[in-house]
Write a protein that holds these residues in place. Structure first.
Motif, PDB file in Angstrom:
ATOM      1  N   ASN A 113     100.318  64.511 -57.278  1.00 49.38           N
ATOM      2  CA  ASN A 113      99.598  65.582 -56.601  1.00 49.38           C
ATOM      3  C   ASN A 113      98.471  65.051 -55.727  1.00 49.38           C
ATOM      4  O   ASN A 113      98.031  65.730 -54.813  1.00 49.38           O
ATOM      5  N   SER A 114      97.991  63.849 -56.020  1.00 49.72           N
ATOM      6  CA  SER A 114      96.934  63.256 -55.208  1.00 49.72           C
ATOM      7  C   SER A 114      97.459  62.787 -53.861  1.00 49.72           C
ATOM      8  O   SER A 114      96.707  62.703 -52.897  1.00 49.72           O
ATOM      9  N   LEU A 115      98.749  62.455 -53.791  1.00 48.86           N
ATOM     10  CA  LEU A 115      99.337  62.001 -52.532  1.00 48.86           C
ATOM     11  C   LEU A 115      99.715  63.186 -51.643  1.00 48.86           C
ATOM     12  O   LEU A 115      99.598  63.113 -50.414  1.00 48.86           O
ATOM     13  N   LYS A 116     100.135  64.275 -52.245  1.00 47.67           N
ATOM     14  CA  LYS A 116     100.648  65.426 -51.490  1.00 47.67           C
ATOM     15  C   LYS A 116      99.682  65.954 -50.440  1.00 47.67           C
ATOM     16  O   LYS A 116     100.083  66.179 -49.295  1.00 47.67           O
ATOM     17  N   PRO A 117      98.390  66.193 -50.754  1.00 46.82           N
ATOM     18  CA  PRO A 117      97.507  66.757 -49.731  1.00 46.82           C
ATOM     19  C   PRO A 117      97.305  65.850 -48.522  1.00 46.82           C
ATOM     20  O   PRO A 117      97.111  66.351 -47.401  1.00 46.82           O
ATOM     21  N   TYR A 118      97.339  64.529 -48.717  1.00 45.74           N
ATOM     22  CA  TYR A 118      97.201  63.619 -47.582  1.00 45.74           C
ATOM     23  C   TYR A 118      98.395  63.743 -46.638  1.00 45.74           C
ATOM     24  O   TYR A 118      98.230  63.802 -45.408  1.00 45.74           O
ATOM     25  N   LEU A 171      96.670  74.018 -47.442  1.00 46.30           N
ATOM     26  CA  LEU A 171      96.033  72.711 -47.557  1.00 46.30           C
ATOM     27  C   LEU A 171      94.991  72.714 -48.668  1.00 46.30           C
ATOM     28  O   LEU A 171      94.890  71.762 -49.451  1.00 46.30           O
ATOM     29  N   GLY A 172      94.224  73.789 -48.751  1.00 41.79           N
ATOM     30  CA  GLY A 172      93.216  73.894 -49.802  1.00 41.79           C
ATOM     31  C   GLY A 172      93.833  73.915 -51.190  1.00 41.79           C
ATOM     32  O   GLY A 172      93.319  73.277 -52.122  1.00 41.79           O
ATOM     33  N   ILE A 173      94.954  74.640 -51.339  1.00 45.40           N
ATOM     34  CA  ILE A 173      95.650  74.690 -52.635  1.00 45.40           C
ATOM     35  C   ILE A 173      96.135  73.299 -53.028  1.00 45.40           C
ATOM     36  O   ILE A 173      96.028  72.885 -54.188  1.00 45.40           O
ATOM     37  N   ALA A 174      96.688  72.559 -52.042  1.00 42.24           N
ATOM     38  CA  ALA A 174      97.191  71.205 -52.327  1.00 42.24           C
ATOM     39  C   ALA A 174      96.068  70.286 -52.795  1.00 42.24           C
ATOM     40  O   ALA A 174      96.244  69.500 -53.735  1.00 42.24           O
ATOM     41  N   PHE A 175      94.912  70.389 -52.154  1.00 44.50           N
ATOM     42  CA  PHE A 175      93.773  69.566 -52.564  1.00 44.50           C
ATOM     43  C   PHE A 175      93.242  70.004 -53.934  1.00 44.50           C
ATOM     44  O   PHE A 175      92.830  69.165 -54.737  1.00 44.50           O
ATOM     45  N   ARG A 176      93.240  71.312 -54.180  1.00 49.16           N
ATOM     46  CA  ARG A 176      92.724  71.824 -55.451  1.00 49.16           C
ATOM     47  C   ARG A 176      93.537  71.311 -56.633  1.00 49.16           C
ATOM     48  O   ARG A 176      93.000  71.080 -57.722  1.00 49.16           O
ATOM     49  N   GLN A 177      94.842  71.110 -56.424  1.00 47.25           N
ATOM     50  CA  GLN A 177      95.719  70.661 -57.493  1.00 47.25           C
ATOM     51  C   GLN A 177      95.702  69.139 -57.672  1.00 47.25           C
ATOM     52  O   GLN A 177      96.393  68.613 -58.534  1.00 47.25           O
ATOM     53  N   SER A 178      94.936  68.445 -56.849  1.00 40.65           N
ATOM     54  CA  SER A 178      94.862  66.985 -56.931  1.00 40.65           C
ATOM     55  C   SER A 178      93.604  66.580 -57.702  1.00 40.65           C
ATOM     56  O   SER A 178      92.771  67.416 -58.065  1.00 40.65           O
ATOM     57  N   ILE A 209      91.406  64.510 -56.372  1.00 42.60           N
ATOM     58  CA  ILE A 209      90.520  63.986 -55.333  1.00 42.60           C
ATOM     59  C   ILE A 209      89.156  64.651 -55.467  1.00 42.60           C
ATOM     60  O   ILE A 209      89.055  65.836 -55.789  1.00 42.60           O
ATOM     61  N   GLN A 210      88.095  63.901 -55.198  1.00 43.96           N
ATOM     62  CA  GLN A 210      86.744  64.437 -55.300  1.00 43.96           C
ATOM     63  C   GLN A 210      86.538  65.594 -54.320  1.00 43.96           C
ATOM     64  O   GLN A 210      87.065  65.581 -53.209  1.00 43.96           O
ATOM     65  N   LYS A 211      85.751  66.575 -54.745  1.00 46.91           N
ATOM     66  CA  LYS A 211      85.553  67.786 -53.952  1.00 46.91           C
ATOM     67  C   LYS A 211      84.962  67.471 -52.574  1.00 46.91           C
ATOM     68  O   LYS A 211      85.356  68.070 -51.568  1.00 46.91           O
TER      69      LYS A 211
END
Length: 267
Positions: free
Chosen positions: A124-129, A173-180, A182-184
């Protein structure tokens, strides 16, 4: 468009609500708009421009190349990057002998679940990038399409079309980052960068519009192909593969086509 992506992305990161139905309905409507913009609006205009230089439907061929470019970047290049990442994670787990945990007895199932959840968390950390790059490519091409327009009516039509879709991009995009994991702070920075890409694309289009008519026609053909790609492979396929509310989504899709068709007609 900038504020739509930025604000909706921030809201999605901080919110606990995930309204998938609203996003699906918007995507269905926008898919009809995008398909009509590419085929009825941008492509005929670019063909009219380029036919003066080459006695061949070169605009349609360039549009196919524009379609194929996004297809390669998203489905071949980025997919290989994602698959390689998954493969490296699995190889690392296999090297450490942790794959044997999956076939152990029930007493160790809790450890197995933790291992699987950890693996999913890393993915999930790779997906938002990757999603940021994909949305960024779309935003640049969409912005260029606005920037090269010379008529106020064209600019308004394209602008309204894109504005109906940008908030959904920011939310996704926000949902993808929220599920990772990664620091806010970094999540917010990526959302802001993604939001800037539409204005950058418009600025690039304005620079191109000061060049020769031939260059404008080529760029318009590429953007037409990108619009058709976004509509057909990103929006239509994704939304109509879902089981629920397909009839209502199809009606919204047709309404998008009718709306853009009327805009082109009265223009």
């Amino acid at each position: 468009m900038y504020f739509e992506v930025q604000e909706l992305g921030k809201i999605a990161i901080k919110s606990t609500i995930q309204n998938d139905h609203l996003v699906s309905y918007t995507n269905a409507f926008t898919s009809g708009l995008f398909l009509s913009v590419g085929i009825l609006h941008i492509l005929p205009e670019s063909n009219e421009t380029l036919i003066e230089f080459v006695d061949y439907p070169i605009a349609f061929l360039i549009a196919i190349f524009g379609f194929s470019l996004l297809l390669f970047v998203e489905k071949v290049l980025f997919r290989n990057i994602e698959d390689n990442s998954c493969s490296q994670e699995l190889q690392q787990l296999d090297h450490q002998g942790k794959h044997q945990v999956i076939i152990l007895e029930n007493s160790e199932h809790q450890h197995t679940d933790k291992l699987i959840n950890s693996f999913k968390h890393d993915q999930n950390s790779l997906k938002p990038y990757l999603l940021s790059i994909t949305i960024g490519l779309h935003a640049i091409f969409e912005g260029i399409a606005i920037g090269v327009t010379t008529k106020t009516s064209d600019t308004l039509a394209l602008g309204l079309t894109l504005m109906s879709h940008k908030w959904a991009e920011g939310w996704a995009l926000g949902i993808a980052f929220r599920q990772s994991n990664i620091q806010k702070d970094r999540q917010i920075k990526f959302i802001i960068c993604a939001a800037f890409l539409s204005p950058i694309g418009i600025f690039l289009g304005m620079l191109i519009s000061n060049q020769s008519i031939l260059i404008i026609g080529i760029v318009q053909s590429i953007t037409a192909g990108s619009f058709i790609y976004i509509a057909s492979t990103e929006l239509i396929v994704e939304e109509f593969n879902k089981i629920q509310n397909q009839t209502f989504q199809y009606i919204l899709y047709l309404l998008g086509i009718i709306l853009m068709s009327l805009i082109v007609y009265f223009e």
